[in-house]
Design a protein around this motif. Structure first.
Motif, PDB file in Angstrom:
ATOM      1  N   GLN A   1      -9.824  58.413  75.048  1.00 50.37           N
ATOM      2  CA  GLN A   1     -10.280  57.787  75.828  1.00 50.37           C
ATOM      3  C   GLN A   1     -11.007  58.326  77.426  1.00 50.37           C
ATOM      4  O   GLN A   1     -10.563  59.429  77.548  1.00 50.37           O
ATOM      5  CB  GLN A   1      -9.061  56.530  76.407  1.00 50.37           C
ATOM      6  CG  GLN A   1      -8.555  55.777  75.447  1.00 50.37           C
ATOM      7  CD  GLN A   1      -7.275  54.956  75.944  1.00 50.37           C
ATOM      8  OE1 GLN A   1      -7.013  55.178  77.156  1.00 50.37           O
ATOM      9  NE2 GLN A   1      -6.872  54.169  75.080  1.00 50.37           N
ATOM     10  N   LYS A   2     -11.837  57.587  77.864  1.00 55.27           N
ATOM     11  CA  LYS A   2     -12.530  58.204  78.952  1.00 55.27           C
ATOM     12  C   LYS A   2     -11.533  58.791  80.190  1.00 55.27           C
ATOM     13  O   LYS A   2     -11.673  59.747  80.514  1.00 55.27           O
ATOM     14  CB  LYS A   2     -13.633  57.304  79.489  1.00 55.27           C
ATOM     15  CG  LYS A   2     -14.452  57.799  80.607  1.00 55.27           C
ATOM     16  CD  LYS A   2     -15.567  57.030  80.736  1.00 55.27           C
ATOM     17  CE  LYS A   2     -16.683  57.597  81.611  1.00 55.27           C
ATOM     18  NZ  LYS A   2     -17.882  56.633  81.760  1.00 55.27           N
ATOM     19  N   GLN A   3     -10.502  57.932  80.424  1.00 53.83           N
ATOM     20  CA  GLN A   3      -9.484  58.201  81.435  1.00 53.83           C
ATOM     21  C   GLN A   3      -8.906  59.525  81.040  1.00 53.83           C
ATOM     22  O   GLN A   3      -8.730  60.577  81.921  1.00 53.83           O
ATOM     23  CB  GLN A   3      -8.680  57.137  81.568  1.00 53.83           C
ATOM     24  CG  GLN A   3      -7.612  57.507  82.761  1.00 53.83           C
ATOM     25  CD  GLN A   3      -6.582  56.481  82.996  1.00 53.83           C
ATOM     26  OE1 GLN A   3      -6.464  55.466  82.139  1.00 53.83           O
ATOM     27  NE2 GLN A   3      -5.679  56.561  83.823  1.00 53.83           N
TER      28      GLN A   3
ATOM     29  N   GLN B   1      -9.862  61.860  78.808  1.00 50.93           N
ATOM     30  CA  GLN B   1     -10.897  62.921  78.892  1.00 50.93           C
ATOM     31  C   GLN B   1     -11.123  63.561  80.302  1.00 50.93           C
ATOM     32  O   GLN B   1     -11.221  64.593  80.394  1.00 50.93           O
ATOM     33  CB  GLN B   1     -12.108  62.417  78.202  1.00 50.93           C
ATOM     34  CG  GLN B   1     -12.118  62.210  76.963  1.00 50.93           C
ATOM     35  CD  GLN B   1     -12.042  63.497  76.007  1.00 50.93           C
ATOM     36  OE1 GLN B   1     -12.992  64.228  75.817  1.00 50.93           O
ATOM     37  NE2 GLN B   1     -10.892  63.789  75.189  1.00 50.93           N
ATOM     38  N   SER B   2     -11.213  62.831  81.175  1.00 45.69           N
ATOM     39  CA  SER B   2     -11.019  63.266  82.734  1.00 45.69           C
ATOM     40  C   SER B   2      -9.932  64.054  83.209  1.00 45.69           C
ATOM     41  O   SER B   2     -10.030  64.896  83.776  1.00 45.69           O
ATOM     42  CB  SER B   2     -11.570  62.091  83.495  1.00 45.69           C
ATOM     43  OG  SER B   2     -10.466  61.377  83.893  1.00 45.69           O
TER      44      SER B   2
ATOM     45  N   PRO C   1     -14.409  68.069  77.889  1.00 49.19           N
ATOM     46  CA  PRO C   1     -14.194  66.846  77.345  1.00 49.19           C
ATOM     47  C   PRO C   1     -15.561  66.705  76.360  1.00 49.19           C
ATOM     48  O   PRO C   1     -16.209  67.446  76.114  1.00 49.19           O
ATOM     49  CB  PRO C   1     -14.804  65.759  78.582  1.00 49.19           C
ATOM     50  CG  PRO C   1     -15.274  66.859  79.475  1.00 49.19           C
ATOM     51  CD  PRO C   1     -14.808  68.129  79.079  1.00 49.19           C
TER      52      PRO C   1
ATOM     53  N   SER D   1     -18.108  64.781  73.846  1.00 50.55           N
ATOM     54  CA  SER D   1     -19.234  63.766  74.083  1.00 50.55           C
ATOM     55  C   SER D   1     -18.865  62.482  73.440  1.00 50.55           C
ATOM     56  O   SER D   1     -18.046  62.308  72.543  1.00 50.55           O
ATOM     57  CB  SER D   1     -20.642  64.297  73.718  1.00 50.55           C
ATOM     58  OG  SER D   1     -20.552  64.246  71.897  1.00 50.55           O
ATOM     59  N   ALA D   2     -19.656  61.362  73.803  1.00 50.03           N
ATOM     60  CA  ALA D   2     -19.254  59.856  73.377  1.00 50.03           C
ATOM     61  C   ALA D   2     -19.588  60.266  71.777  1.00 50.03           C
ATOM     62  O   ALA D   2     -18.835  59.259  70.927  1.00 50.03           O
ATOM     63  CB  ALA D   2     -20.184  58.922  73.710  1.00 50.03           C
TER      64      ALA D   2
ATOM     65  N   ILE E   1     -16.506  61.800  70.345  1.00 55.89           N
ATOM     66  CA  ILE E   1     -15.384  60.692  70.401  1.00 55.89           C
ATOM     67  C   ILE E   1     -15.252  59.727  69.147  1.00 55.89           C
ATOM     68  O   ILE E   1     -14.295  59.498  68.747  1.00 55.89           O
ATOM     69  CB  ILE E   1     -15.078  60.075  71.795  1.00 55.89           C
ATOM     70  CG1 ILE E   1     -14.931  61.182  72.892  1.00 55.89           C
ATOM     71  CG2 ILE E   1     -14.253  58.977  71.818  1.00 55.89           C
ATOM     72  CD1 ILE E   1     -14.881  60.615  74.181  1.00 55.89           C
TER      73      ILE E   1
END
Length: 62
Positions: free
Chosen positions: A35-37, A39-40, A49, A51-52, A55
């Protein structure tokens, strides 16, 4: 100055599993990490991280 002299050190985070990934808990954990959170948070700790595109590829493996 070379490009690699300006980049901070980083590393990949790899999960290795035994057998099949049929465990719901394992799938949920890997989904969370992607998830983006999450990954950060990985970035803050020196991991690279994804890339989309990557993922989505990894999520499709589950």
């Amino acid at each position: 100055m070379r490009r690699e002299d300006t980049l901070p050190p980083s590393r990949d985070l790899t999960f290795v599993t035994r057998n099949k990934t049929e465990s719901l808990l394992l799938k949920e954990f890997i989904s969370f990490v992607l998830q983006k959170q999450a990954q950060s948070q990985l970035l803050e700790n020196g991991y690279v991280p994804l890339s989309a595109t990557l993922i989505n590829e990894e999520l499709n493996k589950l």
